[in-house]
Design an enzyme around this catalytic site. Structure first.
Site, short mmCIF file in Angstrom:
data_model
loop_
_atom_site.label_atom_id
_atom_site.label_comp_id
_atom_site.label_asym_id
_atom_site.label_seq_id
_atom_site.Cartn_x
_atom_site.Cartn_y
_atom_site.Cartn_z
N LYS A 17 -4.64 8.15 14.97
CA LYS A 17 -3.97 9.25 14.25
C LYS A 17 -3.98 10.54 15.09
O LYS A 17 -3.12 11.38 14.93
CB LYS A 17 -4.65 9.50 12.91
CG LYS A 17 -4.71 8.30 11.96
CD LYS A 17 -3.55 8.24 11.01
CE LYS A 17 -3.60 7.09 10.00
NZ LYS A 17 -3.95 5.76 10.48
C1 LIG Z 1 -3.44 4.47 10.35
C2 LIG Z 1 -4.03 3.32 11.10
C3 LIG Z 1 -3.33 2.10 11.27
C4 LIG Z 1 -1.97 1.85 10.67
O1 LIG Z 1 -0.94 2.56 11.32
P1 LIG Z 1 0.47 2.76 10.61
O2 LIG Z 1 1.21 3.69 11.47
O3 LIG Z 1 0.17 3.32 9.25
O4 LIG Z 1 1.10 1.40 10.53
C5 LIG Z 1 -3.94 1.09 12.01
N1 LIG Z 1 -5.18 1.25 12.53
C6 LIG Z 1 -5.88 2.39 12.37
C7 LIG Z 1 -7.25 2.49 12.94
C8 LIG Z 1 -5.34 3.48 11.67
O5 LIG Z 1 -6.05 4.60 11.51
#
Ligand SMILES: *Cc1c(COP(=O)(O)O)cnc(C)c1O
Length: 493
Positions: free
Chosen positions: A112
């Protein structure tokens, strides 16, 4: 370059309006009216620059209202020393044809950060361009990880404040410590007596409260979210697909122009959608493999063209993918059918019945490029164990879901094309499950597990997670759900 809503292609807005608003007024998601096209020479030129150069090369194509210097400054702040490697998003080769794209070298050790280190700068600049005189206060309800990533992104960003609500006793010890030790003069954190749904409902009610918005406006504030459907979060994610491709080609393991498959551990469909956009901009992407955990609504969608959220919700060891409605899928459907009426139809079925079935044309396009699949917790752990034993590479639970899907795909197709597994979190974020996958079930908890993982694997604890329990705990506010609004008012007093 203009943008419009997936549900109404007639009402066009600028990039800064799209980013300032987040969600379109009709409930749709903003998409660019066209995707810029890159030639192989353009991509090779990106390969000669560093991550910041690549970010500038891609993002400027979508943000023509921004001056180049302005963008450069933002990018330097977003992807600098706050990452623990100058490569920002390095590729780690597990073998000659398989690489892991590590998107977790930022301040919260998860992917993120790639978007949330950039968004605050894009948002504040966009608000200025839109003539907004008030300051923005970001409200977040979090089940753990997003809240911390948003805090890190907005900490000490001028003309902003951020307040994060998390469920009291509903996040892990490490997640809680990460949030309550957050530094910055414009941040605050509050626990809500209740679960994540209570916190989220509370935040939604505050956003919907027109009188409250009026009161805050008089004081020079307005409220916004750092939602994952904001174009300003998606755009920075396109960059690392180009970057990974360049690094793969620069390593000599493929030639520029060869296809590269990508496997993405998926929840809300933002990460993999960025890969789809990169492909449609000219990046030689082969298959896009969409990996889910036991919450396999997307795996079913890619198999049958039916999206059906009416199913059991599972709590898994890859919690950031525990999701039944993947909001960004709406953008994929628009990109394939190019009809906002058709998208509106599917989305209204989704909200009425929890289910929709896409047309035959959409099915045939997505089945040509996408492969879906899901992985149980048991297989996730086995994959962590076997890749560590055979290749000496340690993965977190989300990454392992994707890795397992690559192994399965290669076995079922009898193919071994070059591929990148997108890694979304440091193994240190999920020590408990990772240790258990390595056969070390134990009674330790919280920060002890971090030390233990380091001892067991001989790897270094990432700096943002080292010595967490020795940092100053700055926030101890606990509120009832009905007092969340008062907490916001107090924060903005
Ligand atoms: C948010 C997240 C995801 C999922 O990503 P999206 O863009 O929502 O598909 C996968 N792995 C981790 C560790 C995340 O924080």
């Amino acid at each position: 370059m203009l943008y419009f809503s997936t549900r109404n292609s007639n009402a066009k807005v600028t990039a800064s309006e799209a980013i300032s608003r987040g969600l379109a007024p009709d409930g749709g998601l903003y998409v660019p009216e066209t995707l810029p096209q890159l030639t192989l020479d353009d991509i090779k030129a990106l390969g000669k620059t560093d991550y910041r150069g690549r970010a500038l090369g891609i993002m400027r194509l979508f943000l023509d209202e921004f001056e180049e210097d302005e963008l450069k400054t933002m990018i330097a702040k977003a992807y600098g020393d706050n990452f623990d490697t100058p490569d920002t998003a390095p590729l780690h080769f597990v073998d000659g044809k398989t690489a892991v794209l590590e998107l977790w070298h930022g301040p919260t050790c998860a992917f993120k950060d790639m978007a949330l280190q950039m968004l605050p700068h894009l948002l504040t600049a966009s608000l200025k361009k839109c003539g907004e005189k008030r300051k923005v206060c970001i409200l977040v309800a979090t089940s753990g990880d997003t809240g911390k990533a948003a805090l890190e992104g907005f900490a000490d960003v001028e003309d902003t404040k951020i307040l994060v609500f998390y469920p009291h006793n509903g996040v892990s010890d490490v997640q809680k410590l990460q949030m309550i030790t957050q530094t910055g003069n414009n941040v605050s954190v509050a626990a809500v007596r209740g679960n994540f749904d209570d916190a989220q409902t509370g935040v939604k009610q505050i956003f919907a409260d027109k009188d409250f918005a009026g009161e805050l406006s008089v004081k020079g504030w307005f409220l916004s979210s750092a939602n994952s459907i904001n174009w300003g979060r998606l755009l920075p994610q396109i960059v690392y697909y180009f970057s990974a491709y360049c690094d793969f080609a620069n390593s000599g393991r493929i030639e520029y122009g060869d296809a590269l498959d990508f496997v993405v551990p998926t929840g809300n469909f933002g990460n993999i959608l960025a890969c789809w956009y990169a492909k449609n901009m000219g990046l030689p992407v082969g298959k896009l493999i969409c990996a889910s955990n036991q919450n396999n609504v997307l795996a079913d969608f890619f198999e049958r063209g039916v999206y059906d959220r009416n199913r059991k919700f599972y709590t898994t060891i890859s919690p950031s993918m525990d999701i039944l409605v993947s909001s960004n899928l709406e953008r994929l459907i628009y990109s394939v059918c190019k009809s906002s009426d058709e998208v509106s139809g599917y989305m209204s079925q989704l909200s009425k019945t929890g289910r929709y079935e896409v047309s035959g044309e959409i099915k045939s396009v997505i089945s040509e490029y996408f492969v879906g699949g899901y992985c149980t917790d048991e297989d996730t752990k086995k994959t962590i164990g076997s890749v560590y034993a055979e290749n000496g590479y340690l993965m977190d639970t989300h990454t392992a879901v994707a890795y397992k899907k690559l192994i399965d795909y290669r076995a079922s197709e009898g193919n071994s094309a070059a591929a990148v597994v997108v890694s979304t979190a440091s193994p240190y974020k999920f020590c408990d499950s990772v240790l258990s996958a390595l056969g070390r079930d134990n009674a330790a908890s919280g920060t002890q597990l971090i030390e233990m993982l380091s001892e067991v694997t001989g790897t270094k604890v990432p700096k943002p997670l080292a010595g967490l329990d020795r940092r100053e705990k700055r926030f101890d506010l606990v509120v009832d759900k009905q007092d969340m609004k008062a907490a916001v008012a107090d924060f903005l007093k």
